[in-house]
Motif scaffolding. Structure first.
Motif, mmCIF file in Angstrom:
data_model
loop_
_atom_site.group_PDB
_atom_site.id
_atom_site.type_symbol
_atom_site.label_atom_id
_atom_site.label_comp_id
_atom_site.label_asym_id
_atom_site.label_seq_id
_atom_site.Cartn_x
_atom_site.Cartn_y
_atom_site.Cartn_z
ATOM 1 N N LEU A 196 0.830 -1.200 0.000
ATOM 2 C CA LEU A 196 0.000 0.000 0.000
ATOM 3 C C LEU A 196 0.866 1.251 0.000
ATOM 4 N N ARG A 197 1.944 1.239 0.777
ATOM 5 C CA ARG A 197 2.867 2.379 0.768
ATOM 6 C C ARG A 197 3.388 2.640 -0.641
ATOM 7 N N TRP A 236 1.690 9.492 -5.830
ATOM 8 C CA TRP A 236 2.306 10.790 -5.562
ATOM 9 C C TRP A 236 3.339 11.149 -6.638
ATOM 10 N N CYS A 294 4.052 8.020 3.629
ATOM 11 C CA CYS A 294 3.195 7.006 3.008
ATOM 12 C C CYS A 294 3.178 5.714 3.821
ATOM 13 N N LEU A 303 0.834 6.379 6.702
ATOM 14 C CA LEU A 303 -0.539 6.391 6.196
ATOM 15 C C LEU A 303 -1.029 4.973 5.900
ATOM 16 N N ALA A 304 -0.168 4.163 5.295
ATOM 17 C CA ALA A 304 -0.537 2.766 4.980
ATOM 18 C C ALA A 304 -0.794 1.981 6.265
ATOM 19 N N LYS A 318 1.998 1.841 -3.494
ATOM 20 C CA LYS A 318 0.918 2.374 -4.336
ATOM 21 C C LYS A 318 0.737 3.870 -4.081
ATOM 22 N N LEU A 319 0.755 4.244 -2.816
ATOM 23 C CA LEU A 319 0.625 5.661 -2.471
ATOM 24 C C LEU A 319 1.800 6.466 -3.011
ATOM 25 N N LYS A 368 -4.125 3.143 7.698
ATOM 26 C CA LYS A 368 -5.255 2.651 6.906
ATOM 27 C C LYS A 368 -5.532 1.176 7.174
#
Length: 103
Positions: free
Chosen positions: A28-29, A36, A92, A95-96, A31-32, A99
């Protein structure tokens, strides 16, 4: 089954769960990060999706984060410095984690 076997199985299950969670967080990191970096480069929607996949794939080259960092550094040369990339990688990752821990 003995208590020792039960404890061993519990530790193995916990380790497998943690490894799975780590993989999901890093994916996920990435992907983020890809989204970006695509935005920074001004890519359109179609190219953004392709680029995100490239960033995710770049993480399979070697253990650790340096393979992703090198890709982003090469792609964002002249747009974002090393410190900016590393800062965004940390943001990121946080954030991952947030989430996935809330889902």
């Amino acid at each position: 089954m003995s208590t020792f076997d039960e404890r061993k199985d519990a530790f193995e299950n916990k380790y497998a769960h943690e490894q799975n969670l780590t993989f999901k967080v890093e994916a996920l990191r990435n992907k983020l990060l890809g989204a970006w970096a695509a935005e920074v480069q001004g890519l359109n929607e179609e190219k953004t999706e392709e680029y995100i996949k490239e960033v995710v794939k770049s993480d399979f080259q070697e253990a650790g984060d340096e393979d992703v960092f090198r890709k982003l550094k090469a792609d964002l040369k002249g747009l974002v410095d090393d410190h900016g990339i590393r800062t965004r990688m940390s943001e990121c990752l946080k954030l991952a984690k947030d989430k996935l821990s809330n889902s």
